[in-house]
Design an enzyme around this catalytic site. Structure first.
Site, PDB file in Angstrom:
ATOM      1  N   ASP A  19     -13.442 -54.440  24.090  1.00  0.00           N
ATOM      2  CA  ASP A  19     -12.446 -53.593  23.427  1.00  0.00           C
ATOM      3  C   ASP A  19     -13.075 -52.867  22.245  1.00  0.00           C
ATOM      4  OD1 ASP A  19     -10.363 -52.367  22.219  1.00  0.00           O
ATOM      5  OD2 ASP A  19      -9.275 -54.195  21.676  1.00  0.00           O
TER       6      ASP A  19
ATOM      7  N   HIS B  15       0.990 -54.991  21.265  1.00  0.00           N
ATOM      8  CA  HIS B  15       0.758 -56.424  21.484  1.00  0.00           C
ATOM      9  C   HIS B  15       1.823 -57.245  20.767  1.00  0.00           C
ATOM     10  CE1 HIS B  15      -3.706 -55.598  22.382  1.00  0.00           C
ATOM     11  NE2 HIS B  15      -3.131 -55.981  23.500  1.00  0.00           N
TER      12      HIS B  15
ATOM     13  N   GLU C 273      -2.958 -58.947  17.548  1.00  0.00           N
ATOM     14  CA  GLU C 273      -3.325 -59.992  18.479  1.00  0.00           C
ATOM     15  C   GLU C 273      -4.715 -60.481  18.130  1.00  0.00           C
ATOM     16  OE1 GLU C 273      -2.448 -60.397  23.058  1.00  0.00           O
ATOM     17  OE2 GLU C 273      -4.293 -59.301  22.731  1.00  0.00           O
TER      18      GLU C 273
ATOM     19  N   ASN D 210      -1.726 -58.183  31.316  1.00  0.00           N
ATOM     20  CA  ASN D 210      -1.934 -59.345  30.446  1.00  0.00           C
ATOM     21  C   ASN D 210      -0.612 -59.991  30.050  1.00  0.00           C
ATOM     22  OD1 ASN D 210      -4.578 -58.598  30.598  1.00  0.00           O
ATOM     23  ND2 ASN D 210      -4.822 -58.075  28.442  1.00  0.00           N
ATOM     24  N   VAL D 211      -0.579 -61.311  30.148  1.00  0.00           N
ATOM     25  CA  VAL D 211       0.619 -62.058  29.763  1.00  0.00           C
ATOM     26  C   VAL D 211       0.179 -63.196  28.846  1.00  0.00           C
ATOM     27  CG1 VAL D 211       2.578 -63.417  30.596  1.00  0.00           C
ATOM     28  CG2 VAL D 211       1.657 -61.565  32.016  1.00  0.00           C
TER      29      VAL D 211
ATOM     30  N   ASP E 157     -10.965 -62.045  27.588  1.00  0.00           N
ATOM     31  CA  ASP E 157     -10.073 -61.032  27.019  1.00  0.00           C
ATOM     32  C   ASP E 157     -10.763 -60.287  25.866  1.00  0.00           C
ATOM     33  OD1 ASP E 157      -7.708 -59.651  26.725  1.00  0.00           O
ATOM     34  OD2 ASP E 157      -6.557 -61.317  25.879  1.00  0.00           O
ATOM     35  N   HIS E 158      -9.994 -59.437  25.185  1.00  0.00           N
ATOM     36  CA  HIS E 158     -10.486 -58.577  24.100  1.00  0.00           C
ATOM     37  C   HIS E 158     -11.747 -59.059  23.374  1.00  0.00           C
ATOM     38  CE1 HIS E 158      -6.320 -57.255  24.496  1.00  0.00           C
ATOM     39  NE2 HIS E 158      -6.775 -56.083  24.102  1.00  0.00           N
TER      40      HIS E 158
ATOM     41  N   HIS F 226      -2.003 -53.675  28.920  1.00  0.00           N
ATOM     42  CA  HIS F 226      -2.045 -54.575  27.753  1.00  0.00           C
ATOM     43  C   HIS F 226      -0.765 -54.405  26.955  1.00  0.00           C
ATOM     44  CE1 HIS F 226      -6.708 -54.998  27.241  1.00  0.00           C
ATOM     45  NE2 HIS F 226      -6.326 -55.189  28.479  1.00  0.00           N
ATOM     46  N   GLY F 227      -0.427 -55.415  26.181  1.00  0.00           N
ATOM     47  CA  GLY F 227       0.694 -55.271  25.261  1.00  0.00           C
ATOM     48  C   GLY F 227       2.002 -55.008  25.987  1.00  0.00           C
ATOM     49  N   GLY F 228       2.232 -55.714  27.093  1.00  0.00           N
ATOM     50  CA  GLY F 228       3.422 -55.454  27.900  1.00  0.00           C
ATOM     51  C   GLY F 228       4.584 -56.402  27.638  1.00  0.00           C
ATOM     52  N   SER F 229       4.423 -57.338  26.688  1.00  0.00           N
ATOM     53  CA  SER F 229       5.516 -58.276  26.407  1.00  0.00           C
ATOM     54  C   SER F 229       6.763 -57.512  25.985  1.00  0.00           C
ATOM     55  CB  SER F 229       5.126 -59.233  25.280  1.00  0.00           C
ATOM     56  OG  SER F 229       4.069 -60.052  25.687  1.00  0.00           O
TER      57      SER F 229
ATOM     58  N   THR G  56       2.040 -63.823  25.127  1.00  0.00           N
ATOM     59  CA  THR G  56       3.128 -64.193  24.219  1.00  0.00           C
ATOM     60  C   THR G  56       4.254 -64.936  24.946  1.00  0.00           C
ATOM     61  OG1 THR G  56       2.575 -62.121  23.117  1.00  0.00           O
ATOM     62  CG2 THR G  56       4.562 -63.237  22.383  1.00  0.00           C
TER      63      THR G  56
HETATM   64 ZN   LIG Z   1      -5.732 -54.385  24.460  1.00  0.00          ZN
END
Ligand SMILES: [Zn+2]
Length: 360
Positions: free
Chosen positions: A143, A225, A181, A288-289, A108-109, A266-269, A291
């Site tokens: 990133d 995020h 994040e 991305n999952v 990830d990032h 990204h940041g879809g919570s 949280t």
């Molecule tokens: Zn991101």
């Protein structure tokens, strides 16, 4: 025709990675990427996907990778993060086939200051490639969205040229994802900067596709995020459709598919079903999952403890009698298992939200 007709079970890389993402894009579903920090969380993700006949992406954040190696190890020069990511990837390689599903291993990032981590993982990929003809990881994320666009593209290109010959996919980010994040805090960023422009996507696509088509783009469309109160975030996943149309138009005759770009969410919570559906229809193949599965893991443990509280206070002695042993209640295989089961349910929910059910 399902996914297992085009790629084998086990870890997918290179050509199989391309086929997997192309299949998802064509069939309007996306694969969740679950942040994992241990064999326990990895197993929960694999089990969840296997039970609904779906592929899965397992990813390690920089901190998560260090955690796999052990909090007792120093992370000087990113050593623990490199060792932990490699150990996690090797673990997944050891068990993935037994679960009978295609599995993507991803990191990830990685911001600019963490590049030594990226270099370490890439060195492991190159070494693995020499022995097995494929990289250890399926893909990595760079990133550099905090850097100017030109620098972002330039550094990504440098790595892409190293990754292309070994068949490792690069995920890049453009536009700023709000929130916090893994130590990167963008909470103060103003709203206009959260949306990527189609010209930016084309600049990336054009430069990258001269090297390889094994890349994906996490484009900002208002993403944040972490979890925020509903209504605070305005997502515009329809922008991704405009990006696809713009890139297709620039490509002209050279493009015979409606959605040339692999997008990542990204940041879809906390985003709603409609937003996710629109994102997927516009070419999001990975979401991305983190949280929400973290909460689920904890929630499973919390519920177990609350339900069995009277059996978890001493090694011996519970409501059934003063001499009764409690071993079967405090065995980690019992209480961690409850965390895993709860997390697995949440992973399956993510798969359902993204249309990734019975896709094998
Ligand atoms: Zn991101």
């Amino acid at each position: 025709m399902g996914i297992l007709d085009i790629v084998p079970a086990g870890v997918v890389t290179g050509d199989n990675m391309r086929k997997l993402f192309a299949y998802a894009r064509e069939h309007n579903f996306a694969i969740p990427a679950i942040n994992c920090t241990s064999t326990s969380t990895i197993n929960a993700a694999l089990e969840a996907a296997r039970d609904i006949n779906s592929p899965i992406i397992i990813q390690f954040s920089n901190g998560g990778a260090a955690y796999i190696a052990g909090k007792g190890l120093s992370n000087k020069n990113q050593e623990a993060s490199i060792i932990g990511a490699v150990a996690g990837a090797q673990y997944i390689r050891a068990v993935a086939k037994a679960y009978g599903i295609p599995v993507v291993i991803h990191s990830d990032h990685c911001a600019k200051k963490l590049l030594p981590w990226f270099d370490g993982m890439l060195a492991a990929d190159e070494e693995y490639f020499k022995a097995h003809g494929e990289p250890l990881f399926s893909s990595h994320m760079l990133d550099l969205s905090e850097e100017p666009k030109e620098e972002n593209i330039e550094i990504c290109l440098k790595y892409l040229k190293r990754m292309a010959p070994i068949g490792c996919l690069l995920e890049m980010e453009i536009g700023i994802t709000g929130g916090e994040e893994d130590g990167v805090n963008n909470e103060g960023v103003d709203n206009a900067a959260l949306y990527t422009q189609p010209e930016d996507i084309w600049d990336i696509y054009k430069a990258f596709s001269e090297v390889t088509d094994l890349f994906s783009i996490a484009a900002g469309f208002g993403n944040v995020h972490g979890v925020y109160a509903p209504g605070n975030v305005r997502l515009h996943p329809e922008l991704l459709g405009k990006h696809q149309a713009y890139v297709k138009e620039q490509l002209g005759d050279k493009c015979d598919i409606p959605k040339p770009v692999f997008f990542v969410f990204h940041g879809g919570s906390g985003s709603n079903e409609d937003e996710i559906k629109t994102a997927v229809e516009n070419g999001v193949v990975k979401m991305n999952v983190d949280t929400d599965t973290q909460w689920a893991y904890w929630d499973g443990l919390k519920n177990y403890y609350e339900g069995k509280k009277d059996y978890l206070q001493t090694q011996v002695g519970n409501p059934d009698g003063p001499g009764k042993p409690n071993k079967k209640y405090y065995d980690p295989r019992v209480f961690i298992r409850e965390a895993e089961k709860s997390m697995a349910t949440r992973v399956q929910q993510a798969c359902k939200d993204l249309g990734n059910v019975n896709t094998l």
